[in-house]
Design a protein around this motif. Structure first.
Motif, PDB file in Angstrom:
ATOM      1  N   LYS A 110      -0.913 -11.051  47.406  1.00  0.00           N
ATOM      2  CA  LYS A 110      -0.719  -9.774  46.773  1.00  0.00           C
ATOM      3  C   LYS A 110       0.669  -9.945  46.323  1.00  0.00           C
ATOM      4  O   LYS A 110       1.794 -10.355  46.813  1.00  0.00           O
ATOM      5  CB  LYS A 110      -1.002  -8.547  47.905  1.00  0.00           C
ATOM      6  N   ASP A 120      -0.435 -10.759  40.128  1.00  0.00           N
ATOM      7  CA  ASP A 120      -1.576 -10.483  39.259  1.00  0.00           C
ATOM      8  C   ASP A 120      -2.073  -9.181  39.693  1.00  0.00           C
ATOM      9  O   ASP A 120      -2.552  -8.904  40.904  1.00  0.00           O
ATOM     10  CB  ASP A 120      -2.613 -11.660  39.602  1.00  0.00           C
ATOM     11  N   LYS A 122      -4.458  -7.593  38.733  1.00  0.00           N
ATOM     12  CA  LYS A 122      -5.965  -7.492  38.935  1.00  0.00           C
ATOM     13  C   LYS A 122      -6.341  -7.903  40.232  1.00  0.00           C
ATOM     14  O   LYS A 122      -7.239  -7.536  41.076  1.00  0.00           O
ATOM     15  CB  LYS A 122      -6.816  -8.388  37.829  1.00  0.00           C
ATOM     16  N   LEU A 123      -6.032  -9.175  40.646  1.00  0.00           N
ATOM     17  CA  LEU A 123      -5.735  -9.525  42.102  1.00  0.00           C
ATOM     18  C   LEU A 123      -5.528  -8.667  43.054  1.00  0.00           C
ATOM     19  O   LEU A 123      -5.910  -8.260  44.215  1.00  0.00           O
ATOM     20  CB  LEU A 123      -5.083 -11.014  42.444  1.00  0.00           C
ATOM     21  N   LEU A 145     -13.050 -11.449  44.542  1.00  0.00           N
ATOM     22  CA  LEU A 145     -11.647 -11.875  44.743  1.00  0.00           C
ATOM     23  C   LEU A 145     -11.605 -13.375  44.582  1.00  0.00           C
ATOM     24  O   LEU A 145     -10.545 -13.867  44.036  1.00  0.00           O
ATOM     25  CB  LEU A 145     -11.099 -11.503  46.079  1.00  0.00           C
ATOM     26  N   LEU A 148     -11.606 -14.654  41.267  1.00  0.00           N
ATOM     27  CA  LEU A 148     -10.321 -14.594  40.405  1.00  0.00           C
ATOM     28  C   LEU A 148      -9.206 -15.690  40.982  1.00  0.00           C
ATOM     29  O   LEU A 148      -8.603 -16.628  40.107  1.00  0.00           O
ATOM     30  CB  LEU A 148      -9.852 -13.391  40.435  1.00  0.00           C
ATOM     31  N   LEU A 149      -9.296 -15.828  42.274  1.00  0.00           N
ATOM     32  CA  LEU A 149      -8.070 -16.395  43.011  1.00  0.00           C
ATOM     33  C   LEU A 149      -8.373 -18.002  42.736  1.00  0.00           C
ATOM     34  O   LEU A 149      -7.266 -18.542  42.355  1.00  0.00           O
ATOM     35  CB  LEU A 149      -8.148 -16.142  44.502  1.00  0.00           C
ATOM     36  N   TYR A 155      -5.198 -20.193  41.267  1.00  0.00           N
ATOM     37  CA  TYR A 155      -3.851 -19.983  42.239  1.00  0.00           C
ATOM     38  C   TYR A 155      -3.481 -20.979  43.295  1.00  0.00           C
ATOM     39  O   TYR A 155      -2.534 -21.357  43.621  1.00  0.00           O
ATOM     40  CB  TYR A 155      -3.454 -18.723  42.402  1.00  0.00           C
TER      41      TYR A 155
END
Length: 600
Positions: A110, A120, A122-123, A145, A148-149, A155
């Protein structure tokens, strides 16, 4: 002669061509089909993880990368290089020591998290959203989650989940008293020698790789140097069982209750724990009760980013809104337990030494035997049952308000580490002229002093005396040995009594030694690659990060560790199975490398 040389040269070139083609067929990547120069990737890691680094280097090289290894001798050097940004990807690991999925992502990913290099929005939204959900809804949120991650933005790139393997010198230590929880740090107070008459005189020798301690103030550190030490020095409102259930057993509370609405949490405190301090190398009872006032002080500073310089755990407790002492018995009588018609008072009153007659404000009024108890209430701004897991974390340890405020007299905003010595600074317990042990311990043990070789602890003489949770062994030494093979050798020689982590490649050695016992269990530990998000090519190119991601063949790691690793997707994987999987794909590597080259 010239013809012979020419023929030999043709043969060599032909063989070279065959080798390259064979490599391609066997999954060595499709680097020849990528456009542009090979991208260079610098991998940062520690010497202790050299095998992983070598496997990574080979996998990335086969998939069209030039690889530079930046191997540091220890964690301190690794951290310095990471802080300086001298890496493209850092070989990292994380163990969710609270047993809940929010802890597996909040501080790591986060924006502004204690250990996050990711920003990010959105994250961030997904992390907050998932934290409020349970059951299938939580599973769906964490799947979104992870997508996306890992897969959309890459990431991180996951390598594997570790299992726990613990070696015990059972020729002297009773293996049945040595617990191996999935998340919680090693439980010292439970351990006993086979010959219990030795518990008061013999020293139990444990092991830790890292000798430089971040801080003995529980909120100022969250790493392998102090997690176990602070867990055993400071009691908490709740604990985790071996399989990650939140309980009051072995904690400061008799019972804990979540009230209707899932935003109010009540804890009824016990009065058989005092703070200990060190005098002349021995632990003495200060006579000061570990009280509700100390709980309020400790948790308010835990959740306040600005309460201490270099606060490293505030994000863990950011969902605490208020902490207060309950003084109105009617409040407990009227509040209902979440999902039940039972009152909070009835739930808190189970198995108390005496029925509750009064809830008191001051520690001076506490007398459990007469029915006078302190009750602490924690409120969260939104429904957040996972707050209980965070309270079981070492950073939820209860410190002495009186002692900490008397030591930390500096101005936090203008703190100078060269002149201001904060509570918990390891310099105060390091042998030598600077030794000035200022620690007050609320837990079963207190640190007396340390050097580069070991840290010595003694039992708190005012901790749960006469109960099953009173520490069994009086003296403990935590031996600092940073080399795994040397630590294992020390275990086999009886120089170390418990080795908390036995390397997966050495399990058979422990199993075959008649003086040793091997404990094995699942863990929440995940090893992964953390991408640098500032100042590097991988920082700006998701395509380049994805090319690295799909170069990772987790099966090669699992095979190397003889099946003692498990596939991972993210740090959430050991806690929630989202159904997502990462599979190596050289075609995707080529696709993303080409997209990266074309974008330059």
């Amino acid at each position: 002669m010239k013809k012979l040389l020419a023929l030999l040269l043709v043969a060599v070139l032909a063989l070279a061509g065959c080798v390259q083609k064979k490599s391609d067929v066997e999954g060595g990547g499709d680097a020849e089909s990528t456009s542009g120069e090979k991208p260079t990737i610098e991998i940062l890691g520690q010497a202790a993880n050299e095998n992983d680094l070598n496997i990574l280097r080979d996998q990335l090289t086969k998939n069209g990368f030039e690889v530079v290894l930046n191997i540091q001798p220890d964690y301190g050097s690794f951290s310095a290089q990471k802080d300086a940004g001298n890496y493209d990807i850092a070989l990292s690991s994380w163990t969710t020591v609270t047993g809940n999925p929010d802890y597996a992502v909040r501080g790591l990913f986060k924006t502004g998290g204690d250990y996050s290099v990711v920003s990010d929005s959105k994250l961030d939204e997904l992390i907050d959203k998932a934290s409020t959900l349970t059951g299938d809804e939580a599973k769906e949120a964490y799947a979104e989650l992870e997508q996306l991650l890992v897969f959309d933005q890459a990431y991180i790139a996951p390598l594997y989940i570790s299992k726990k393997a613990q070696g015990i010198y059972s020729a002297k230590v009773n293996p049945e008293t040595v617990l191996l929880p999935k998340s919680r740090a090693q439980v010292w107070e439970n351990i006993s020698f086979n010959d219990e008459s030795l518990n008061a005189s013999e020293t139990l020798v444990l092991h830790q790789a890292i000798s430089s301690l971040t801080s003995l103030d529980p909120i100022k550190g969250n790493d392998g140097s102090i997690n176990t030490l602070n867990t055993n020095m400071y009691v908490r409102l709740v604990n985790l069982t071996e399989d990650d259930q939140v309980v009051s057993d072995g904690s400061l509370s008799y019972n804990n209750v979540m009230a209707e609405g899932n935003s109010e949490y009540y804890f009824i405190l016990r009065d058989d724990i005092n703070f200990a301090k060190v005098e002349n190398g021995a632990a003495v009872d200060t006579g000061e009760l570990v009280s509700a006032e100390d709980v309020v002080f400790s948790l308010n500073r835990a959740k306040d980013e600005k309460s201490v310089p270099d606060h490293r755990t505030y994000s863990i407790h950011e969902n605490i809104e208020t902490v207060e002492v309950v003084t109105d018995l009617a409040e407990l009588q009227n509040a209902k337990v979440s999902g039940s018609d039972e009152t909070v008072l009835d739930a808190l009153s189970q198995e108390l030494p005496q029925a509750v007659t009064e809830v008191v404000e001051s520690e001076d009024q506490v007398d459990n035997a007469a029915g006078k108890y302190q009750v602490v209430k924690i409120t969260t701004p939104n429904p957040f049952p996972q707050v209980l897991n965070y309270l079981a974390h070492q950073s939820g340890g209860i410190v002495s308000e009186k002692q900490v405020t008397s030591i930390n007299t500096y101005d936090v905003a203008n703190y100078d580490p060269n002149t201001d010595i904060a509570y918990g600074d390891q310099a105060t317990v390091t042998e030598g002229n600077s030794y000035n042990n200022q620690l007050f311990a609320s837990g079963p043990y207190i640190l007396v002093q340390k050097n580069d070789y070991e840290a010595t602890f003694v039992k708190n003489p005012a901790y749960r005396v006469g109960s099953e949770y009173e520490p069994k062994i009086t003296n403990i030494s935590v031996r600092f040995i940073d080399d795994n093979d040397s630590a294992l050798s020390a275990l086999r020689n009886g120089e170390v009594h418990v080795l908390q982590t036995v390397p997966e490649t050495k399990l058979d050695i422990v199993k075959s030694d008649e003086n040793l016992t091997l404990n094995e269990a699942d863990s929440n530990g995940v090893t992964y690659l953390q991408f640098n998000t500032k100042g590097r090519e991988v920082s700006d190119s998701a395509d380049l990060r994805k090319a690295v991601l799909y170069s990772i063949n987790q099966e090669e790691f699992i095979t190397y560790y003889q099946g003692n690793k498990l596939p991972a997707v993210s740090t959430v994987t050991p806690l929630i199975d989202t159904g997502l999987k990462l599979e190596a794909d050289s075609k995707k590597v080529t696709e993303f490398l080409n997209a990266y080259s074309e974008s330059k």
